[in-house]
Design a protein around this motif. Structure first.
Motif, mmCIF file in Angstrom:
data_model
loop_
_atom_site.group_PDB
_atom_site.id
_atom_site.type_symbol
_atom_site.label_atom_id
_atom_site.label_comp_id
_atom_site.label_asym_id
_atom_site.label_seq_id
_atom_site.Cartn_x
_atom_site.Cartn_y
_atom_site.Cartn_z
ATOM 1 N N TRP A 6 3.598 3.584 -7.442
ATOM 2 C CA TRP A 6 3.383 2.933 -6.152
ATOM 3 C C TRP A 6 4.599 2.094 -5.756
ATOM 4 O O TRP A 6 5.411 1.685 -6.594
ATOM 5 N N GLN A 7 4.703 1.822 -4.476
ATOM 6 C CA GLN A 7 5.765 0.971 -3.946
ATOM 7 C C GLN A 7 5.351 -0.496 -4.023
ATOM 8 O O GLN A 7 4.153 -0.810 -4.058
ATOM 9 N N PRO A 8 6.308 -1.436 -4.032
ATOM 10 C CA PRO A 8 5.948 -2.854 -4.012
ATOM 11 C C PRO A 8 5.076 -3.182 -2.811
ATOM 12 O O PRO A 8 5.263 -2.637 -1.715
ATOM 13 N N GLY A 9 4.115 -4.067 -3.037
ATOM 14 C CA GLY A 9 3.243 -4.479 -1.942
ATOM 15 C C GLY A 9 2.147 -3.482 -1.631
ATOM 16 O O GLY A 9 1.695 -3.392 -0.489
ATOM 17 N N SER A 10 1.685 -2.730 -2.628
ATOM 18 C CA SER A 10 0.664 -1.706 -2.405
ATOM 19 C C SER A 10 -0.746 -2.247 -2.674
ATOM 20 O O SER A 10 -0.939 -3.210 -3.410
ATOM 21 N N ALA A 11 -1.713 -1.577 -2.063
ATOM 22 C CA ALA A 11 -3.133 -1.863 -2.286
ATOM 23 C C ALA A 11 -3.870 -0.538 -2.408
ATOM 24 O O ALA A 11 -3.408 0.489 -1.920
ATOM 25 N N THR A 12 -5.029 -0.578 -3.075
ATOM 26 C CA THR A 12 -5.848 0.628 -3.188
ATOM 27 C C THR A 12 -7.308 0.219 -3.293
ATOM 28 O O THR A 12 -7.644 -0.970 -3.317
ATOM 29 N N GLY A 13 -8.195 1.216 -3.355
ATOM 30 C CA GLY A 13 -9.615 0.964 -3.552
ATOM 31 C C GLY A 13 -10.013 1.267 -4.987
ATOM 32 O O GLY A 13 -9.237 1.836 -5.761
ATOM 33 N N ILE A 14 -11.235 0.924 -5.325
ATOM 34 C CA ILE A 14 -11.717 1.173 -6.687
ATOM 35 C C ILE A 14 -12.334 2.557 -6.804
ATOM 36 O O ILE A 14 -12.037 3.301 -7.731
ATOM 37 N N GLY A 15 -13.200 2.940 -5.870
ATOM 38 C CA GLY A 15 -13.799 4.265 -5.970
ATOM 39 C C GLY A 15 -14.892 4.516 -4.965
ATOM 40 O O GLY A 15 -14.749 5.329 -4.068
ATOM 41 N N SER A 16 -16.026 3.823 -5.084
ATOM 42 C CA SER A 16 -17.203 4.171 -4.302
ATOM 43 C C SER A 16 -17.207 3.517 -2.923
ATOM 44 O O SER A 16 -16.690 2.415 -2.728
ATOM 45 N N ALA A 281 -4.382 -13.692 -1.296
ATOM 46 C CA ALA A 281 -3.188 -13.492 -2.126
ATOM 47 C C ALA A 281 -2.982 -14.621 -3.127
ATOM 48 O O ALA A 281 -2.353 -14.422 -4.178
ATOM 49 N N GLY A 282 -3.526 -15.804 -2.830
ATOM 50 C CA GLY A 282 -3.254 -16.986 -3.635
ATOM 51 C C GLY A 282 -3.597 -16.876 -5.108
ATOM 52 O O GLY A 282 -2.786 -17.264 -5.966
ATOM 53 N N PRO A 283 -4.779 -16.371 -5.502
ATOM 54 C CA PRO A 283 -5.106 -16.289 -6.932
ATOM 55 C C PRO A 283 -4.135 -15.428 -7.725
ATOM 56 O O PRO A 283 -3.825 -15.736 -8.880
ATOM 57 N N ALA A 284 -3.656 -14.341 -7.143
ATOM 58 C CA ALA A 284 -2.673 -13.504 -7.843
ATOM 59 C C ALA A 284 -1.364 -14.268 -8.025
ATOM 60 O O ALA A 284 -0.740 -14.220 -9.092
ATOM 61 N N MET A 331 1.822 -9.277 2.038
ATOM 62 C CA MET A 331 2.215 -10.685 2.018
ATOM 63 C C MET A 331 2.852 -11.052 0.685
ATOM 64 O O MET A 331 3.862 -11.779 0.645
ATOM 65 N N LEU A 332 2.294 -10.552 -0.420
ATOM 66 C CA LEU A 332 2.893 -10.811 -1.722
ATOM 67 C C LEU A 332 4.323 -10.283 -1.773
ATOM 68 O O LEU A 332 5.233 -10.914 -2.321
ATOM 69 N N HIS A 333 4.523 -9.095 -1.210
ATOM 70 C CA HIS A 333 5.858 -8.482 -1.233
ATOM 71 C C HIS A 333 6.836 -9.277 -0.364
ATOM 72 O O HIS A 333 7.993 -9.517 -0.759
ATOM 73 N N GLU A 334 6.399 -9.703 0.805
ATOM 74 C CA GLU A 334 7.282 -10.442 1.694
ATOM 75 C C GLU A 334 7.633 -11.823 1.143
ATOM 76 O O GLU A 334 8.663 -12.391 1.478
#
Length: 336
Positions: A6-16, A281-284, A331-334
């Protein structure tokens, strides 16, 4: 550093996801999660579309059928096995039709061996996880079936890099000896860590051999066994960020230091009010600061996700939550 797909600043889903239309669900995923989309699972379609039944349909020479108590192994394939295969075949046909030209990473999910063994009964009614021989047979069958599944997905998405996620929400309970027996009156003996690691390694190594897929293990329970999952060959570990206590800091830090990716569940999986992006984004960011890793590494090694599967959410909330994951990841990436 691991070569993350994946590229920096990516997101995905879990499944269902909610609903019964695989084409509509996949279009939503592709639209909201363009950097790391995945094949949505739609358990609302009924037996065989659920996590256990869907994966059990991949087992080689181990048919299953549905009892009032849940899934159980059969002597021969029947309509329940066929229904699971039909659901998956329909999903893969839609995948090829809607996303066949996708040229980035693409994630598929299957149930891992320990959660599968904890949710399928032997012919006499005990959970398969109780019988080491049954677990060995299931693991070998699953490894072969998942490898064939990955090959099928690669054929349908010839330009994509496949990410394989093993779902293991039941693993911590199996290790702790807290899984109930079939009667519910007692608990099954704890699975030993070397045996748990060996089974996971067998499935991951077989299915991901020669770079066929990038291996991820998802565990949205407490007490995630980070070291065991790394030892089994997971190159990324997916967890619910809200269930990561400070006592896990050493294990999480060792995971990050080893170059293993983290899929952090930062957005509620059901219809809670979504917080501002900074609060998502804060907790990460706080976890990263607390562990002392370079800020620039965060958006490369971390992928943001919902906390767990979203089958219980409304369609409108799903869209909003996925957009929240995507925007918070950027936002994390920026901020790097």
């Amino acid at each position: 550093m691991t070569d993350y797909p994946w590229q920096p600043g990516s997101a995905t889903g879990i499944g269902s996801y909610p609903g019964e239309d695989p084409a509509e669900a996949l279009r939503i995923v592709l639209g909201e999660l363009p950097d790391l989309p995945h094949l949505p699972e739609l358990p609302a379609r009924g037996p065989g579309a659920d996590m256990t039944g869907r994966t059990a349909g991949l087992l080689v020479d181990m048919p299953i059928h549905l009892e009032p108590s849940g899934w159980r192994f059969s002597d021969r394939p029947g309509r329940d096995t066929q229904r699971a295969l039909d659901h998956l075949a329909r999903d893969l046909d839609v995948l090829e039709e809607v996303a066949g030209g996708h040229d980035g990473p693409f994630k598929v999910q299957v149930c891992g061996p320990w959660t599968l063994a904890a949710t399928i009964e032997l012919r006499h009614g005990d959970r398969a996880v109780k019988d080491p021989g049954a677990v060995r047979d299931l693991t070998a069958s699953l490894a072969e079936g998942v490898a064939a599944h990955v090959a099928d997905v690669r054929r349908r998405l010839p330009h994509a890099r496949i990410v394989l996620q093993l779902d293991e929400p039941g693993l911590p309970a199996a290790l702790a000896g807290t899984l109930p027996t079939a009667s519910g009156f007692s608990r099954l003996r704890a699975v030993e860590e070397p045996a748990a690691e060996d089974a996971l390694r067998t499935v991951l190594e077989t299915a991901c051999a020669d770079g066929a897929a990038f291996p991820v293990v998802h565990c949205c329970a407490r007490n995630v066994p980070y070291g065991l999952l790394r030892g089994a060959g997971a190159k990324a570990i997916s967890v619910d960020l809200g269930l990561v206590p400070r006592r896990d800091d050493d294990a999480v830090g060792e995971t990050i230091d080893a170059g293993v990716g983290l899929f952090l569940g930062a957005v509620p999986a059901t219809g809670a009010a979504l917080p501002p992006l900074k609060a998502t984004a804060g907790p990460a960011q706080e976890l990263w600061r607390r562990l002392g890793f370079p800020r620039a590494q965060l958006s490369r090694q971390v992928v943001l996700t919902p906390a767990c599967g979203m089958a219980g959410a409304s369609p409108g909330y799903v869209r909003a939550a996925l957009k929240q994951c995507r925007d918070a990841a950027r936002m994390l990436h920026e901020a790097d």
